[in-house]
Design an enzyme around this catalytic site. Structure first.
Site, PDB file in Angstrom:
ATOM      1  N   ARG A   1     -36.487 -34.171 -27.699  1.00 21.85           N
ATOM      2  CA  ARG A   1     -35.460 -33.641 -28.616  1.00 21.85           C
ATOM      3  C   ARG A   1     -35.662 -32.132 -28.796  1.00 21.85           C
ATOM      4  NH1 ARG A   1     -34.069 -38.084 -33.239  1.00 21.85           N
ATOM      5  NH2 ARG A   1     -33.758 -39.805 -31.787  1.00 21.85           N
TER       6      ARG A   1
ATOM      7  N   ARG B   1     -29.321 -32.668 -38.759  1.00 20.81           N
ATOM      8  CA  ARG B   1     -30.021 -33.935 -38.492  1.00 20.81           C
ATOM      9  C   ARG B   1     -31.273 -34.120 -39.357  1.00 20.81           C
ATOM     10  NH1 ARG B   1     -29.039 -36.786 -34.009  1.00 20.81           N
ATOM     11  NH2 ARG B   1     -31.214 -37.398 -34.008  1.00 20.81           N
TER      12      ARG B   1
ATOM     13  N   ASN C   1     -39.090 -39.224 -27.768  1.00 16.30           N
ATOM     14  CA  ASN C   1     -38.552 -38.314 -28.792  1.00 16.30           C
ATOM     15  C   ASN C   1     -39.066 -36.875 -28.661  1.00 16.30           C
ATOM     16  OD1 ASN C   1     -38.445 -40.951 -31.302  1.00 16.30           O
ATOM     17  ND2 ASN C   1     -36.753 -40.118 -30.113  1.00 16.30           N
TER      18      ASN C   1
ATOM     19  N   ARG D   1     -30.280 -51.955 -28.619  1.00 18.27           N
ATOM     20  CA  ARG D   1     -31.271 -51.881 -27.535  1.00 18.27           C
ATOM     21  C   ARG D   1     -32.671 -51.774 -28.143  1.00 18.27           C
ATOM     22  NH1 ARG D   1     -28.062 -47.261 -26.729  1.00 18.27           N
ATOM     23  NH2 ARG D   1     -28.805 -45.495 -27.948  1.00 18.27           N
TER      24      ARG D   1
ATOM     25  N   ARG E   1     -27.006 -39.461 -37.221  1.00 21.24           N
ATOM     26  CA  ARG E   1     -25.584 -39.765 -37.438  1.00 21.24           C
ATOM     27  C   ARG E   1     -25.246 -39.821 -38.930  1.00 21.24           C
ATOM     28  NH1 ARG E   1     -25.758 -44.882 -33.966  1.00 21.24           N
ATOM     29  NH2 ARG E   1     -27.973 -44.306 -34.012  1.00 21.24           N
TER      30      ARG E   1
ATOM     31  N   ARG F   1     -33.130 -53.641 -36.029  1.00 22.07           N
ATOM     32  CA  ARG F   1     -32.742 -52.281 -35.660  1.00 22.07           C
ATOM     33  C   ARG F   1     -31.521 -51.877 -36.477  1.00 22.07           C
ATOM     34  NH1 ARG F   1     -32.949 -48.980 -30.074  1.00 22.07           N
ATOM     35  NH2 ARG F   1     -32.193 -46.992 -30.885  1.00 22.07           N
TER      36      ARG F   1
ATOM     37  N   HIS G   1     -33.407 -37.216 -41.570  1.00 20.75           N
ATOM     38  CA  HIS G   1     -34.814 -37.643 -41.506  1.00 20.75           C
ATOM     39  C   HIS G   1     -35.440 -37.608 -42.899  1.00 20.75           C
ATOM     40  CE1 HIS G   1     -34.391 -37.771 -37.277  1.00 20.75           C
ATOM     41  NE2 HIS G   1     -34.411 -36.472 -37.069  1.00 20.75           N
TER      42      HIS G   1
ATOM     43  N   ASN H   1     -30.633 -41.773 -38.444  1.00 20.25           N
ATOM     44  CA  ASN H   1     -30.799 -40.637 -39.365  1.00 20.25           C
ATOM     45  C   ASN H   1     -29.859 -39.483 -39.015  1.00 20.25           C
ATOM     46  OD1 ASN H   1     -32.891 -42.163 -40.303  1.00 20.25           O
ATOM     47  ND2 ASN H   1     -34.527 -40.777 -39.669  1.00 20.25           N
TER      48      ASN H   1
ATOM     49  N   ASP I   1     -33.279 -46.404 -37.151  1.00 19.75           N
ATOM     50  CA  ASP I   1     -32.391 -45.553 -36.344  1.00 19.75           C
ATOM     51  C   ASP I   1     -31.151 -45.142 -37.137  1.00 19.75           C
ATOM     52  OD1 ASP I   1     -31.650 -44.175 -34.075  1.00 19.75           O
ATOM     53  OD2 ASP I   1     -30.787 -45.921 -33.064  1.00 19.75           O
TER      54      ASP I   1
HETATM   55  C1  IPE Z   1     -35.843 -45.170 -31.087  1.00 18.76           C
HETATM   56  O1  IPE Z   1     -34.734 -44.469 -31.541  1.00 18.76           O
HETATM   57  C2  IPE Z   1     -37.099 -44.495 -31.555  1.00 18.76           C
HETATM   58  C3  IPE Z   1     -37.318 -44.508 -32.978  1.00 18.76           C
HETATM   59  C4  IPE Z   1     -36.615 -45.126 -33.884  1.00 18.76           C
HETATM   60  C5  IPE Z   1     -38.466 -43.772 -33.422  1.00 18.76           C
HETATM   61  P1  IPE Z   1     -33.991 -43.419 -30.625  1.00 18.76           P
HETATM   62  O2  IPE Z   1     -32.822 -42.931 -31.392  1.00 18.76           O
HETATM   63  O3  IPE Z   1     -34.947 -42.385 -30.159  1.00 18.76           O
HETATM   64  O4  IPE Z   1     -33.557 -44.308 -29.374  1.00 18.76           O
HETATM   65  P2  IPE Z   1     -32.368 -44.144 -28.337  1.00 18.76           P
HETATM   66  O5  IPE Z   1     -32.478 -42.761 -27.784  1.00 18.76           O
HETATM   67  O6  IPE Z   1     -31.094 -44.333 -29.083  1.00 18.76           O
HETATM   68  O7  IPE Z   1     -32.599 -45.213 -27.342  1.00 18.76           O
HETATM   69  C1  IPE Z   2     -34.079 -42.349 -36.035  1.00 24.35           C
HETATM   70  O1  IPE Z   2     -32.888 -41.683 -36.219  1.00 24.35           O
HETATM   71  C2  IPE Z   2     -35.290 -41.481 -36.294  1.00 24.35           C
HETATM   72  C3  IPE Z   2     -36.047 -41.087 -35.088  1.00 24.35           C
HETATM   73  C4  IPE Z   2     -35.805 -41.464 -33.872  1.00 24.35           C
HETATM   74  C5  IPE Z   2     -37.160 -40.189 -35.294  1.00 24.35           C
HETATM   75  P1  IPE Z   2     -32.266 -40.771 -35.101  1.00 24.35           P
HETATM   76  O2  IPE Z   2     -32.818 -39.399 -35.254  1.00 24.35           O
HETATM   77  O3  IPE Z   2     -32.447 -41.367 -33.758  1.00 24.35           O
HETATM   78  O4  IPE Z   2     -30.717 -40.767 -35.498  1.00 24.35           O
HETATM   79  P2  IPE Z   2     -29.477 -40.973 -34.542  1.00 24.35           P
HETATM   80  O5  IPE Z   2     -29.729 -42.209 -33.747  1.00 24.35           O
HETATM   81  O6  IPE Z   2     -29.409 -39.753 -33.665  1.00 24.35           O
HETATM   82  O7  IPE Z   2     -28.315 -41.099 -35.441  1.00 24.35           O
HETATM   83 MG    MG Z   3     -31.392 -42.710 -32.693  1.00 30.36          MG
END
Ligand code: IPE
Ligand code: IPE
Ligand code: MG
Length: 246
Positions: free
Chosen positions: A72, A34, A69, A195, A25, A189, A38, A23, A21
């Site tokens: 998004r 964003r 996801n 969470r 931010r 995590r 990734h 990527n 998690d």
């Molecule tokens: C959880 O991350 C899913 C993955 C890492 C693939 P999210 O960024 O989607 O989760 P929330 O929305 O913060 O709970």
């Molecule tokens: C995790 O990073 C990757 C996936 C859920 C695919 P995020 O894309 O959730 O990055 P943040 O949490 O918004 O920073």
């Molecule tokens: Mg995330």
């Protein structure tokens, strides 16, 4: 400090699961879109996989895309699916060279056909590797998985091939997509969120949880070592008292 040498090789987890998690931010901090985050997360996947295999971890499960996801922005979802195809295609050789088998959990039939095909191809091509299994959680959610297991078992009961009395923890675990895999001893995590986000609810019943503020694109071998060392310092009591487990 050389962290790797502080790892007790006799007390390695068999299975490590990671919620990758942060990527978005990470990219935002750098003033980038964003998707840039990734793309840079792929390097962390590579490093973590390599580090785990080198240590002798048998299963590494990475949460790559949750059922939630899909909600998004379309542009981001499409970019993630394209990145998946690209990454899998370019990594097959390395996986085979390092004896790593690729598996997937989640409703992968709902992925775009190209992603699905590429994934199937990689799983097929690496199926005989036995040094480590890399499990990608794709279009995965624990509630989906548990519902599916309940329905499949109910169907067997309805067909008369299973008696309700014979449903136990073992039969239930075998109806999950992680069938045959040990439960993760360690769940990591990144990004500071604390969470579970619908990941492996059944399988993490007794996992040790490790949270780090590091954003996923910055996660490196040393970060994995740190998590494992932290895990090795914990006392896993499984309901007993300290004197019973030493
Ligand atoms: C959880 O991350 C899913 C993955 C890492 C693939 P999210 O960024 O989607 O989760 P929330 O929305 O913060 O709970
Ligand atoms: C995790 O990073 C990757 C996936 C859920 C695919 P995020 O894309 O959730 O990055 P943040 O949490 O918004 O920073
Ligand atoms: Mg995330």
């Amino acid at each position: 400090m050389d962290l790797k040498s502080h790892i007790n090789r006799e007390k390695l987890p068999l299975h490590i699961a990671i919620i990758m998690d942060g990527n978005g931010r990470w990219a935002k901090q750098k003033g980038k879109p964003r998707v840039f985050g990734h793309r840079n997360g792929v390097k962390a996947v590579r490093e973590t996989t390599e580090a785990a295999a080198e240590l002798g971890i048998k299963y590494l499960t990475l949460y790559a895309f949750s059922t939630e996801n899909w909600n998004r922005p379309k542009l981001e979802v499409n970019a993630l699916m394209a990145l998946l195809v690209e990454t899998i295609r370019s990594e097959i050789k390395t996986l085979n060279k390092n004896g790593i088998r690729l598996q997937a959990i989640g409703d992968i039939s709902k992925l775009p056909p190209r992603s699905y095909k590429e994934l199937q191809n990689a799983m097929e091509s690496t199926r005989d590797n036995d040094r480590m299994t890399l499990v990608l959680a794709l279009n995965y959610s624990a509630k989906w998985e548990i519902m599916k297991a309940v329905k499949d078992l109910a169907q067997l009961v309805e067909d008369g091939s299973l008696s309700a009395n014979d449903i136990n923890e073992g039969t239930f675990a075998n109806a999950l997509s992680t069938k045959g895999m040990p439960d993760p001893e360690l769940l990591i995590r990144t990004s500071g969120e604390t969470r579970i986000s619908n990941f492996l609810l059944w399988q993490i019943a007794y996992s040790e949880l490790y949270f780090t503020p590091t954003f996923w694109p910055d996660f490196r071998k040393e970060d994995l070592y740190k998590a494992i060392i932290d895990y090795q310092q914990r006392e896993r009591r499984f309901g007993k008292i300290s004197e019973q487990v030493v």
